[in-house]
Write a protein that holds these residues in place. Structure first.
Motif, PDB file in Angstrom:
ATOM      1  N   ASN A 113     -14.699 -18.520  -1.899  1.00 35.93           N
ATOM      2  CA  ASN A 113     -13.932 -18.583  -3.157  1.00 35.93           C
ATOM      3  C   ASN A 113     -13.983 -17.276  -3.943  1.00 35.93           C
ATOM      4  O   ASN A 113     -12.993 -16.860  -4.543  1.00 35.93           O
ATOM      5  CB  ASN A 113     -14.429 -19.737  -4.026  1.00 35.93           C
ATOM      6  CG  ASN A 113     -14.050 -21.074  -3.428  1.00 35.93           C
ATOM      7  OD1 ASN A 113     -13.092 -21.169  -2.673  1.00 35.93           O
ATOM      8  ND2 ASN A 113     -14.821 -22.107  -3.752  1.00 35.93           N
ATOM      9  N   GLU A 114     -15.122 -16.626  -3.948  1.00 34.87           N
ATOM     10  CA  GLU A 114     -15.263 -15.369  -4.685  1.00 34.87           C
ATOM     11  C   GLU A 114     -14.325 -14.295  -4.114  1.00 34.87           C
ATOM     12  O   GLU A 114     -13.665 -13.568  -4.858  1.00 34.87           O
ATOM     13  CB  GLU A 114     -16.718 -14.890  -4.608  1.00 34.87           C
ATOM     14  CG  GLU A 114     -16.999 -13.647  -5.410  1.00 34.87           C
ATOM     15  CD  GLU A 114     -18.471 -13.257  -5.318  1.00 34.87           C
ATOM     16  OE1 GLU A 114     -18.726 -12.040  -5.355  1.00 34.87           O
ATOM     17  OE2 GLU A 114     -19.333 -14.150  -5.214  1.00 34.87           O
ATOM     18  N   PHE A 115     -14.234 -14.217  -2.795  1.00 35.94           N
ATOM     19  CA  PHE A 115     -13.349 -13.232  -2.174  1.00 35.94           C
ATOM     20  C   PHE A 115     -11.883 -13.565  -2.450  1.00 35.94           C
ATOM     21  O   PHE A 115     -11.081 -12.677  -2.747  1.00 35.94           O
ATOM     22  CB  PHE A 115     -13.609 -13.161  -0.664  1.00 35.94           C
ATOM     23  CG  PHE A 115     -12.811 -12.104   0.036  1.00 35.94           C
ATOM     24  CD1 PHE A 115     -13.077 -10.761  -0.167  1.00 35.94           C
ATOM     25  CD2 PHE A 115     -11.782 -12.447   0.894  1.00 35.94           C
ATOM     26  CE1 PHE A 115     -12.352  -9.777   0.474  1.00 35.94           C
ATOM     27  CE2 PHE A 115     -11.029 -11.464   1.525  1.00 35.94           C
ATOM     28  CZ  PHE A 115     -11.322 -10.127   1.326  1.00 35.94           C
ATOM     29  N   ILE A 116     -11.535 -14.835  -2.384  1.00 35.84           N
ATOM     30  CA  ILE A 116     -10.157 -15.254  -2.666  1.00 35.84           C
ATOM     31  C   ILE A 116      -9.768 -14.874  -4.086  1.00 35.84           C
ATOM     32  O   ILE A 116      -8.688 -14.334  -4.323  1.00 35.84           O
ATOM     33  CB  ILE A 116      -9.985 -16.771  -2.430  1.00 35.84           C
ATOM     34  CG1 ILE A 116     -10.123 -17.084  -0.938  1.00 35.84           C
ATOM     35  CG2 ILE A 116      -8.648 -17.263  -2.963  1.00 35.84           C
ATOM     36  CD1 ILE A 116     -10.193 -18.564  -0.613  1.00 35.84           C
ATOM     37  N   GLU A 117     -10.659 -15.117  -5.042  1.00 36.97           N
ATOM     38  CA  GLU A 117     -10.388 -14.749  -6.444  1.00 36.97           C
ATOM     39  C   GLU A 117     -10.202 -13.248  -6.592  1.00 36.97           C
ATOM     40  O   GLU A 117      -9.306 -12.791  -7.307  1.00 36.97           O
ATOM     41  CB  GLU A 117     -11.518 -15.240  -7.348  1.00 36.97           C
ATOM     42  CG  GLU A 117     -11.528 -16.730  -7.552  1.00 36.97           C
ATOM     43  CD  GLU A 117     -12.726 -17.193  -8.370  1.00 36.97           C
ATOM     44  OE1 GLU A 117     -13.292 -16.371  -9.135  1.00 36.97           O
ATOM     45  OE2 GLU A 117     -13.082 -18.369  -8.243  1.00 36.97           O
ATOM     46  N   ALA A 118     -11.016 -12.457  -5.923  1.00 43.41           N
ATOM     47  CA  ALA A 118     -10.907 -10.998  -5.998  1.00 43.41           C
ATOM     48  C   ALA A 118      -9.565 -10.519  -5.453  1.00 43.41           C
ATOM     49  O   ALA A 118      -8.932  -9.638  -6.027  1.00 43.41           O
ATOM     50  CB  ALA A 118     -12.058 -10.341  -5.235  1.00 43.41           C
ATOM     51  N   VAL A 119      -9.110 -11.123  -4.380  1.00 48.22           N
ATOM     52  CA  VAL A 119      -7.818 -10.754  -3.799  1.00 48.22           C
ATOM     53  C   VAL A 119      -6.690 -11.142  -4.742  1.00 48.22           C
ATOM     54  O   VAL A 119      -5.759 -10.361  -4.973  1.00 48.22           O
ATOM     55  CB  VAL A 119      -7.630 -11.402  -2.409  1.00 48.22           C
ATOM     56  CG1 VAL A 119      -6.199 -11.261  -1.922  1.00 48.22           C
ATOM     57  CG2 VAL A 119      -8.613 -10.814  -1.399  1.00 48.22           C
ATOM     58  N   GLU A 120      -6.770 -12.323  -5.320  1.00 51.38           N
ATOM     59  CA  GLU A 120      -5.712 -12.794  -6.214  1.00 51.38           C
ATOM     60  C   GLU A 120      -5.670 -12.010  -7.519  1.00 51.38           C
ATOM     61  O   GLU A 120      -4.616 -11.882  -8.136  1.00 51.38           O
ATOM     62  CB  GLU A 120      -5.878 -14.286  -6.478  1.00 51.38           C
ATOM     63  CG  GLU A 120      -5.552 -15.125  -5.254  1.00 51.38           C
ATOM     64  CD  GLU A 120      -5.828 -16.607  -5.454  1.00 51.38           C
ATOM     65  OE1 GLU A 120      -6.479 -16.981  -6.454  1.00 51.38           O
ATOM     66  OE2 GLU A 120      -5.396 -17.391  -4.581  1.00 51.38           O
ATOM     67  N   GLN A 121      -6.792 -11.449  -7.970  1.00 53.21           N
ATOM     68  CA  GLN A 121      -6.844 -10.722  -9.230  1.00 53.21           C
ATOM     69  C   GLN A 121      -6.463  -9.250  -9.084  1.00 53.21           C
ATOM     70  O   GLN A 121      -6.312  -8.564 -10.084  1.00 53.21           O
ATOM     71  CB  GLN A 121      -8.243 -10.820  -9.835  1.00 53.21           C
ATOM     72  CG  GLN A 121      -8.567 -12.201 -10.333  1.00 53.21           C
ATOM     73  CD  GLN A 121      -9.996 -12.307 -10.831  1.00 53.21           C
ATOM     74  OE1 GLN A 121     -10.738 -11.332 -10.801  1.00 53.21           O
ATOM     75  NE2 GLN A 121     -10.379 -13.488 -11.278  1.00 53.21           N
ATOM     76  N   ARG A 122      -6.313  -8.775  -7.891  1.00 53.11           N
ATOM     77  CA  ARG A 122      -5.992  -7.362  -7.711  1.00 53.11           C
ATOM     78  C   ARG A 122      -4.635  -7.045  -8.329  1.00 53.11           C
ATOM     79  O   ARG A 122      -3.785  -7.917  -8.486  1.00 53.11           O
ATOM     80  CB  ARG A 122      -6.021  -6.981  -6.245  1.00 53.11           C
ATOM     81  CG  ARG A 122      -4.818  -7.438  -5.460  1.00 53.11           C
ATOM     82  CD  ARG A 122      -4.984  -7.166  -3.977  1.00 53.11           C
ATOM     83  NE  ARG A 122      -3.760  -7.327  -3.235  1.00 53.11           N
ATOM     84  CZ  ARG A 122      -3.161  -8.470  -2.967  1.00 53.11           C
ATOM     85  NH1 ARG A 122      -3.673  -9.589  -3.413  1.00 53.11           N
ATOM     86  NH2 ARG A 122      -2.053  -8.514  -2.262  1.00 53.11           N
ATOM     87  N   ALA A 123      -4.451  -5.803  -8.672  1.00 49.89           N
ATOM     88  CA  ALA A 123      -3.189  -5.364  -9.278  1.00 49.89           C
ATOM     89  C   ALA A 123      -2.042  -5.582  -8.296  1.00 49.89           C
ATOM     90  O   ALA A 123      -2.188  -5.377  -7.093  1.00 49.89           O
ATOM     91  CB  ALA A 123      -3.285  -3.892  -9.654  1.00 49.89           C
ATOM     92  N   LYS A 124      -0.927  -6.009  -8.827  1.00 46.46           N
ATOM     93  CA  LYS A 124       0.232  -6.278  -7.979  1.00 46.46           C
ATOM     94  C   LYS A 124       1.069  -5.021  -7.734  1.00 46.46           C
ATOM     95  O   LYS A 124       2.001  -5.023  -6.960  1.00 46.46           O
ATOM     96  CB  LYS A 124       1.125  -7.365  -8.590  1.00 46.46           C
ATOM     97  CG  LYS A 124       0.406  -8.675  -8.868  1.00 46.46           C
ATOM     98  CD  LYS A 124      -0.134  -9.288  -7.593  1.00 46.46           C
ATOM     99  CE  LYS A 124      -0.810 -10.614  -7.922  1.00 46.46           C
ATOM    100  NZ  LYS A 124      -1.756 -11.061  -6.950  1.00 46.46           N
ATOM    101  N   THR A 125       0.749  -3.947  -8.437  1.00 50.57           N
ATOM    102  CA  THR A 125       1.480  -2.696  -8.254  1.00 50.57           C
ATOM    103  C   THR A 125       0.620  -1.742  -7.435  1.00 50.57           C
ATOM    104  O   THR A 125      -0.607  -1.867  -7.400  1.00 50.57           O
ATOM    105  CB  THR A 125       1.819  -2.066  -9.618  1.00 50.57           C
ATOM    106  OG1 THR A 125       0.599  -1.833 -10.328  1.00 50.57           O
ATOM    107  CG2 THR A 125       2.719  -2.983 -10.422  1.00 50.57           C
ATOM    108  N   PRO A 126       1.240  -0.744  -6.817  1.00 47.45           N
ATOM    109  CA  PRO A 126       0.458   0.224  -6.026  1.00 47.45           C
ATOM    110  C   PRO A 126      -0.571   0.933  -6.903  1.00 47.45           C
ATOM    111  O   PRO A 126      -0.334   1.181  -8.088  1.00 47.45           O
ATOM    112  CB  PRO A 126       1.498   1.217  -5.510  1.00 47.45           C
ATOM    113  CG  PRO A 126       2.815   0.498  -5.616  1.00 47.45           C
ATOM    114  CD  PRO A 126       2.668  -0.474  -6.742  1.00 47.45           C
TER     115      PRO A 126
END
Length: 84
Positions: A65-78
């Motif tokens: 779950n922690e890794f999934i949250e980190a991926v989802e919170q990453r910036a959506k722009t380059p």
């Protein structure tokens, strides 16, 4: 049975038939074992139950779950400016 490479080349159909009905046929080059001719049945038995490359890639580690949250919170722009 063991075949020298030149003999195996000259009698390839015989090598294949012997592999089908008598078992694996070893091919030697300069007296050293270089290859083995197997029947399709023997090859399939060898491969049975072994994962394929696709199985290995799809069966990678699970995401916690922690890794999934980190991926989802990453910036959506380059993260850097890319001009074309």
């Amino acid at each position: 049975m063991e075949w020298q490479l030149q003999d195996a080349k000259n009698q390839f159909s015989k090598v294949v038939q012997k592999a089908r009905f008598e078992g694996p046929q070893e091919i030697t080059v300069r007296g050293e074992r270089a290859a083995v001719v197997l029947s399709a049945r023997d090859y399939d038995a060898l491969r049975a139950g072994r994962p394929t490359l696709v199985d290995d890639l799809l069966g990678g580690p699970s995401w916690d779950n922690e890794f999934i949250e980190a991926v989802e919170q990453r910036a959506k722009t380059p993260s850097r400016n890319v001009d074309f």
